[in-house]
Design a protein around this motif. Sequence first.
Motif, PDB file in Angstrom:
ATOM      1  N   VAL A 182       0.822  -1.208   0.000  1.00 39.03           N
ATOM      2  CA  VAL A 182       0.000   0.000   0.000  1.00 39.03           C
ATOM      3  C   VAL A 182       0.857   1.261   0.000  1.00 39.03           C
ATOM      4  O   VAL A 182       0.452   2.301  -0.518  1.00 39.03           O
TER       5      VAL A 182
ATOM      6  N   ARG B 179       3.489   1.612  -1.703  1.00 38.31           N
ATOM      7  CA  ARG B 179       3.957   1.804  -3.075  1.00 38.31           C
ATOM      8  C   ARG B 179       2.822   2.172  -4.020  1.00 38.31           C
ATOM      9  O   ARG B 179       3.056   2.446  -5.197  1.00 38.31           O
ATOM     10  N   ASP B 180       1.599   2.149  -3.514  1.00 33.18           N
ATOM     11  CA  ASP B 180       0.416   2.422  -4.328  1.00 33.18           C
ATOM     12  C   ASP B 180       0.085   3.911  -4.241  1.00 33.18           C
ATOM     13  O   ASP B 180      -0.716   4.357  -3.409  1.00 33.18           O
ATOM     14  N   ARG B 181       0.718   4.703  -5.116  1.00 38.18           N
ATOM     15  CA  ARG B 181       0.558   6.159  -5.023  1.00 38.18           C
ATOM     16  C   ARG B 181      -0.885   6.630  -5.267  1.00 38.18           C
ATOM     17  O   ARG B 181      -1.359   7.531  -4.561  1.00 38.18           O
TER      18      ARG B 181
ATOM     19  N   TYR C 174      -3.672   5.135  -4.486  1.00 44.20           N
ATOM     20  CA  TYR C 174      -4.430   4.867  -3.260  1.00 44.20           C
ATOM     21  C   TYR C 174      -3.999   5.815  -2.148  1.00 44.20           C
ATOM     22  O   TYR C 174      -4.829   6.228  -1.315  1.00 44.20           O
TER      23      TYR C 174
ATOM     24  N   TYR D  26      -4.529  -2.560   3.462  1.00 47.53           N
ATOM     25  CA  TYR D  26      -5.074  -1.369   2.809  1.00 47.53           C
ATOM     26  C   TYR D  26      -6.065  -0.640   3.726  1.00 47.53           C
ATOM     27  O   TYR D  26      -6.094   0.591   3.756  1.00 47.53           O
TER      28      TYR D  26
ATOM     29  N   ALA E 200      -6.847   5.524  -9.233  1.00 47.43           N
ATOM     30  CA  ALA E 200      -6.537   4.364  -8.408  1.00 47.43           C
ATOM     31  C   ALA E 200      -7.183   3.096  -8.973  1.00 47.43           C
ATOM     32  O   ALA E 200      -6.576   2.017  -8.948  1.00 47.43           O
TER      33      ALA E 200
ATOM     34  N   ALA F 198      -5.170   1.977 -11.965  1.00 46.69           N
ATOM     35  CA  ALA F 198      -3.910   1.374 -11.535  1.00 46.69           C
ATOM     36  C   ALA F 198      -4.139  -0.036 -10.989  1.00 46.69           C
ATOM     37  O   ALA F 198      -3.357  -0.952 -11.258  1.00 46.69           O
ATOM     38  N   ALA F 199      -5.238  -0.220 -10.233  1.00 49.35           N
ATOM     39  CA  ALA F 199      -5.537  -1.544  -9.691  1.00 49.35           C
ATOM     40  C   ALA F 199      -5.843  -2.536 -10.808  1.00 49.35           C
ATOM     41  O   ALA F 199      -5.395  -3.685 -10.783  1.00 49.35           O
TER      42      ALA F 199
ATOM     43  N   ARG G 193      -2.569  -3.537 -12.538  1.00 47.35           N
ATOM     44  CA  ARG G 193      -1.745  -4.494 -11.799  1.00 47.35           C
ATOM     45  C   ARG G 193      -2.323  -5.897 -11.865  1.00 47.35           C
ATOM     46  O   ARG G 193      -1.606  -6.880 -11.990  1.00 47.35           O
TER      47      ARG G 193
END
Length: 416
Positions: free
Chosen positions: A207, A209-211, A213, A345, A397, A400-401, A404
């Motif tokens: 989380v 690294r999840d910019r 979010y 998260y 977000a 991006a999800a 991935r």
Amino acid sequence: MTIRILPPPGAPRRLAAAQLSNSVGDGAYYVCSALYFTRVVGLPPAQIGLGLTVAWAVGSVAGVPLGALADRRGPRGTSVLLALATAAAVASFLAIRSFWPFLLAACGYAIAQCGLAAARQALLAGLVPPAGRTGVLAHLQAMLNAGLALGAAAGGLALGVDSAAAYRAVFVLDALGFLLCAALLARLPAVAPAPVRPAAEPRRAAVLRDRPYAVVTLLNAVLLLRMPLLSLALPLWIVERTQAPGWLVSALFVLNTGAVMLFQVRMARPVTDLASARSAVRGSGRIMLACCAVFALSALPGSATAAGGLLVLGAALLVAGEMRQSAGSWQIGFGLAPADRMGEYQGFFGVGVPVARTLGPLVLTSLLLLWGIPGWLLLGAVFLAASYAMGPAVRWAAAAAEGRAGQPVRPVVRSF
């Protein structure tokens, strides 16, 4: 009213019972803790404020690793252990007599509370299908407010007695509430831990690294600055800047609590996906702008009746904005989180609550009591901007999800 507050039978209702069990004690604790620490323990107010600020800052950092622990070890067992840890932390307040033990106990309390919030969210995600989570959370919020109201009434009795024994009884009640919460959580169905991840995977929490979010979480933290409005900023505003009577502070608290109990479930019903969640958050921003403008007008010269009417109207707008923002943020926090990292998260997304508790009092009192009417208008503009920025941030977000995973996020659920 009972039908609106109670969630469906099964796991949701047991989660609600656990929520009610600890919120009654928390309501009494919130009412009496400051006087206990000053009158019984003998701590200066400045040390209490410093200790709680440090404690919630530490707790906000602990939420992510404890949420990740819930993912690895299973959220039910982790929730039970953290509920027991919270009970122990509350009980330890009975033994403190100086600042440093108080600081350690407060840090333990904040860490356990933040970790418990993340683990319970992960547990809920494992027990409730995605389409029903926001509705169940709305029921839990209604139960939370009901419990806080009952606890505040019990705390009021302790305040009336105003003795060390009465204040200590409140802490015992809160500790017992968390013990009961642990027992109720232990009776829920188990949720399987997340699969073991490859050893080559980076050690730093995913989380972090999840910019996208992180941006969503930051915007949610800004919107949560509304939390200290009712408990701190507004009472000071009423007493220092308006003609309204001081007892109105209590009336506004009752209005807020009752409205959430009665209407949170109904307000959350239309929020079923990320699109409706974005719409709810945008709507909350518009309502909060109007709310801040009405509160600002309450300071204009006039009668106490006029000021009181404006404050009641502003409080009604505040709770309407709160309920819409809560429903939208619940859906966003769950909808963007990977199924196998739900606790991690949720621990990160929940950072907004301790941040609001830590920074909100300083920000709001400085902005509103020093700047007055312009400060209210600026605060409303900040709420509006953050609510509208949430839309593109959520789309970023979500994209991006999907990138991935190679497909839209679809959390794994267990039936109950």
